[in-house]
Design a protein around this motif. Structure first.
Motif: not given
Length: 216
Positions: A53-59, A164-167
């Motif tokens: 399971l891998e996750f990341q908060v983008i915005t 890129e989306a987070q930046g």
């Protein structure tokens, strides 16, 4: 892979359910997690299967979210609070339904965009002969190498798309703050300028009044 979402996300929860239903075979999902909400997903896993399971908060907000993974017996396999991104690998200890949830209940006014990749099992061999003791031909070896390289390229592309989306989100947020700050400075400058004009006029008005009184 069959995923079923549930939680307290209201309308966003139903939209997420629709997204999951349309992408039942996909292992990567990006969804909106409103403020003060929780979203859970379920997966049927066979004992002995290796999962990641891998996750990341983008915005959203401080780019953090709570994540919790439970086994079929309710045992907590993974739990992290206010994480921006993380990865967890485990081997299923028994057959059953595994549940993992993302919570934004600690936030009162900012919603988040969360990406997760849940991989169950390993990819099947590209050629059946890979499981045999016989050596692969040169063409088969080249195909396997290219296949592995393409998988790495896909992983890197996903990683850079998320970055890129987070930046972009951070830049837009910073741009909004700078715009509001500039507007505030302009208003303050205008108020100070008008105040100085009225203050100078009051000085001359007092002097004219004093001169008139002395002359009379």
């Amino acid at each position: 892979m069959l995923l079923r979402g549930s939680g307290t996300a209201g309308l966003w929860g139903w939209l997420t359910l629709l997204l999951v239903a349309c992408a039942a075979r996909a292992s990567e999902i990006t969804f909106e997690l409103p403020d003060n909400a929780k979203q859970c997903f379920y997966e049927e896993i066979v004992q002995g299967t290796k999962c990641t399971l891998e996750f990341q908060v983008i915005t959203g907000g401080h780019y953090d979210v709570d994540c919790r993974l439970e086994g079929p017996d309710g045992a907590v396999l993974y739990k992290e609070m206010k994480k921006q991104y993380d990865s967890f690998t485990f081997t299923a200890s028994r057959n059953g339904t595994y549940k993992f949830c993302f919570s934004n209940e600690f936030s009162t006014f900012t919603h988040k965009t969360v990406y997760f990749d849940f991989q169950v099992g390993e990819d099947p061999p590209l050629f059946p002969s890979e499981n045999r003791a016989t050596a692969l031909t040169q063409m088969e070896s080249a195909c396997v190498s290219i296949h592995e390289a393409l998988k790495s390229v896909i992983d890197y592309q996903t990683h850079f798309r998320l970055r890129e989306a987070q930046g972009r989100s951070r830049a837009e947020d910073l741009n909004t703050r700078v715009a509001y700050w500039s507007i505030g400075e302009a208003i303050i400058l205008l108020v100070v300028s008008v105040g100085q004009v009225f203050l100078l006029k009051s000085f001359f008005s007092d002097k004219r009044t004093t001169t008139t009184r002395v002359g009379s």
